[in-house]
Each structure stands twice: as structure tokens, then as C-alpha cells.
Design a protein around this motif. Structure first.
Motif, PDB file in Angstrom:
ATOM      1  N   THR A 271    -115.580  20.191 -35.636  1.00  0.00           N
ATOM      2  CA  THR A 271    -115.240  18.774 -35.488  1.00  0.00           C
ATOM      3  C   THR A 271    -116.546  18.002 -35.392  1.00  0.00           C
ATOM      4  O   THR A 271    -117.396  18.330 -34.548  1.00  0.00           O
ATOM      5  CB  THR A 271    -114.408  18.546 -34.210  1.00  0.00           C
ATOM      6  N   THR A 272    -116.721  16.986 -36.243  1.00  0.00           N
ATOM      7  CA  THR A 272    -118.022  16.328 -36.340  1.00  0.00           C
ATOM      8  C   THR A 272    -117.917  14.811 -36.182  1.00  0.00           C
ATOM      9  O   THR A 272    -116.993  14.182 -36.684  1.00  0.00           O
ATOM     10  CB  THR A 272    -118.695  16.650 -37.684  1.00  0.00           C
ATOM     11  N   PHE A 273    -118.912  14.238 -35.491  1.00  0.00           N
ATOM     12  CA  PHE A 273    -118.947  12.800 -35.232  1.00  0.00           C
ATOM     13  C   PHE A 273    -120.332  12.232 -35.548  1.00  0.00           C
ATOM     14  O   PHE A 273    -121.334  12.945 -35.520  1.00  0.00           O
ATOM     15  CB  PHE A 273    -118.648  12.502 -33.762  1.00  0.00           C
ATOM     16  N   ALA A 274    -120.357  10.924 -35.806  1.00  0.00           N
ATOM     17  CA  ALA A 274    -121.611  10.187 -35.920  1.00  0.00           C
ATOM     18  C   ALA A 274    -121.472   8.892 -35.138  1.00  0.00           C
ATOM     19  O   ALA A 274    -120.400   8.274 -35.127  1.00  0.00           O
ATOM     20  CB  ALA A 274    -121.948   9.882 -37.382  1.00  0.00           C
ATOM     21  N   GLN A 275    -122.544   8.484 -34.475  1.00  0.00           N
ATOM     22  CA  GLN A 275    -122.524   7.205 -33.755  1.00  0.00           C
ATOM     23  C   GLN A 275    -122.391   6.068 -34.759  1.00  0.00           C
ATOM     24  O   GLN A 275    -122.989   6.093 -35.839  1.00  0.00           O
ATOM     25  CB  GLN A 275    -123.805   7.051 -32.938  1.00  0.00           C
TER      26      GLN A 275
END
Length: 314
Positions: A271-275
Motif C-alpha cells: 500500500t503506497t502513499f505520497a504527500q
């Protein structure tokens, strides 16, 4: 200043490392900072320490014709340094500024352990995954914002932050000061444990993970990767074999370190996020991660801790 305020103790420092160490030990109420210091990349660490201690500060210019560093640096656009003094200003002007800033309302600086993390610590059994974070310019304050929302029994968390070589331990101490969980400097072959946050910053080795369980840290010498040592890409890439057990995020920063590794992690089931752009000091690393499809979702800094913890429970 000492003549104007009987009993005041004034500390002098001629470099940022000395200033940082003095501020960490003495916890001053105010700092006059020569504007040249604010132009250094490492001043980000001073800003974060000032914020953690609620130390007010002001930049002191050489003269009125000088251009304040804040005009060119997004890091200095907000905060107590928004107004400047000059070296030609009178002692009375320095004293007046000091009075104004010191008498402003102060925050409650109660002890961090047990106070942070939004109530009772979550049981370790709630979390099934571990967390990886990469950050650069603006990342010190971003990490403070995120980690203050982590409970004492948070998932094992590994962080790579780009910072000056002499400020790595300072960053660890700063984050440990405000976190409910235990923040430690990354060392080789350390078993990943619940309630621990492992930070690689200002080191000459890349941090990664061993390829067999139980999972351990791995510090390895080598040339810069994506322009950095330690590298976010190196950390992310090393965790690809554990893909489905990973939650990873890229925070504010210049360049593109971490985007390639984040894409590999996403393809492996992480699971991947970016600000998001609005809350980033520098929307470089998060932008590349988003535009290349490495990040599944963009998240504001205020919501990042909740997003990471929730994903770690899935």
C-alpha cells in the motif's frame, strides 16, 4: 541583553552544530539567528528543534539592503522568523522584539510519552504490516507531524531522511523527544520490533532489510543511489520481497529519490502513499511518485499518520 534583563543567561554559537547542541541542552526561550545560518540546508533541523521546544527566534540581517533568506526558501515562509532585525538596529529594538516574542502565548509542553498518539496506545496485535517512509527537504517537520500521531505500540517503522552528515543523531533525539514510540538510529542487523522507529539520516551507509525472517535492518556501504546516501530507493527496493506486508510513503522533498522503489513496492502488493502538493514544502519526490503511478493515493500531511496506521491494520 544581559544588562537589560538581570539573571538572563545568553549562549553564543558560531556554527549550527554548536547552536543545535546548546539549544537541545538549554531549551532557550528565544534565539537571534544570523541570516546567513538560515540559508544552510541544516537549518531545517534548527527550525524543527525550535518548534519542538517552542523557542521563538528572529533572523538578523547584515543591513537593510540584504535580501532575507526566507525570500528564497520555502522552509522559512512561515514561523517566528518572518520578521527581521539588522545588525545596525539599536539595542532597544532588539530588546523590544525579544519582549514581544517571549510574551506571546506559549504552548503546553507536557511530556511526550503517553501524551501523543491520540489517546490510549493501540494494541500491537492491531497492526499486521510494517511502515516505510522517505523524506527530504521539509521532511524534518513533516516527520514530526506524522510521528506525533503514532501510538507507543506502533508498527515497526523505518525512515530515510536526507540531512547533513552531522545532524543524524540530532534528528533521532528530536523525534524521540516528541514521539510516544521509541525512535532510534538505524544500526546493522537490528530486529524490527513493534513500538520502534528506525531512522537512517546523515549516515554513510544505505539502510535496507534482510531478505529472510525475522526481519532485520541491513546497513550497507555503496555509492549514492538516486543521488543520495542513505537512499529512499535503497530502503524501498530492499522491502519488495515483503510487498504485501508493507505500507510505504514518500513525504516532501526535492528530486525523485524513492519513486522507483515505491513503484516496485506497489507492483509487489504494498500500500503506497505520497504527500499532496498543498501540504508539501517541496513537491518534488511526491510529485514523481504520483505521476509515475508509484503512489496509490495522495494524502495531506495532517491525515498521513492516520492513513499509514489504518493501512497497517488491513
Amino acid at each position: 541583553m544581559e544588562a537589560s534583563y538581570p539573571g538572563m543567561k545568553v549562549l553564543l554559537a558560531n556554527n549550527l552544530m554548536m547552536a543545535y547542541n546548546q539549544a537541545e541542552a538549554a531549551q532557550p526561550v528565544f534565539a537571534f539567528v544570523e541570516d546567513g545560518f538560515t540559508k544552510l540546508p541544516e537549518f531545517e533541523m534548527m527550525l524543527a528543534l525550535f518548534s519542538a521546544l517552542d523557542t521563538r527566534w528572529v533572523a538578523v540581517m547584515d543591513d537593510m539592503s540584504a535580501t532575507p533568506a526566507r525570500k528564497a526558501s520555502p522552509l522559512l515562509n512561515v514561523g517566528a522568523g518572518i520578521f527581521e532585525l539588522t545588525k545596525s538596529d539599536s539595542p532597544q529594538q532588539f530588546a523590544q522584539y525579544f519582549d514581544m516574542m517571549v510574551k506571546a502565548p506559549r504552548r503546553d509542553l507536557a511530556g511526550p510519552r503517553g501524551r501523543m498518539g491520540g489517546g490510549a496506545p493501540a494494541p500491537s496485535t492491531d497492526f499486521k504490516k510494517f511502515i516505510l517512509i522517505g523524506s527530504s527537504t521539509g521532511g524534518v517537520e513533516a516527520l514530526r507531524s506524522v510521528l506525533v500521531g503514532f501510538p507507543a505500540q506502533c508498527p515497526p517503522t523505518m525512515i530515510v531522511q536526507h540531512t547533513g552528515k552531522n545532524f543524524g543523531q540530532g534528528l533521532v533525539s528530536l523525534l524521540d523527544r516528541i514521539c510516544a514510540a521509541k525512535v532510534v538510529a538505524a544500526e546493522d542487523s537490528t530486529k524490527l520490533e513493534t513500538g520502534h522507529i528506525y531512522v537512517a539520516a546523515g549516515q554513510r551507509r544505505h539502510m535496507g532489510m534482510t531478505q529472510r525472517k525475522p526481519m532485520r535492518t541491513r546497513l550497507k556501504e555503496g555509492p549514492p543511489i538516486s543521488g543520495h546516501t542513505p537512499s529512499v530507493d535503497a530502503l524501498f527496493t530492499s522491502a519488495v520481497p515483503y510487498g504485501k506486508d508493507v505500507v510505504a510513503a514518500i513525504l516532501t522533498g526535492m528530486g525523485q529519490d524513492g519513486a522507483r522503489g515505491l513503484l516496485e513496492l506497489r507492483k509487489a502488493g504494498a500500500t503506497t502513499f505520497a504527500q499532496d502538493e498543498k501540504s508539501s514544502v517541496v513537491y518534488g519526490m511526491p510529485r514523481v511518485a504520483w505521476e509515475t503511478g508509484a503512489a496509490q493515493k495522495q494524502v495531506s500531511l495532517a491525515r498521513m499518520a492516520g492513513a499509514l496506521l489504518q493501512a497497517a491494520k488491513a
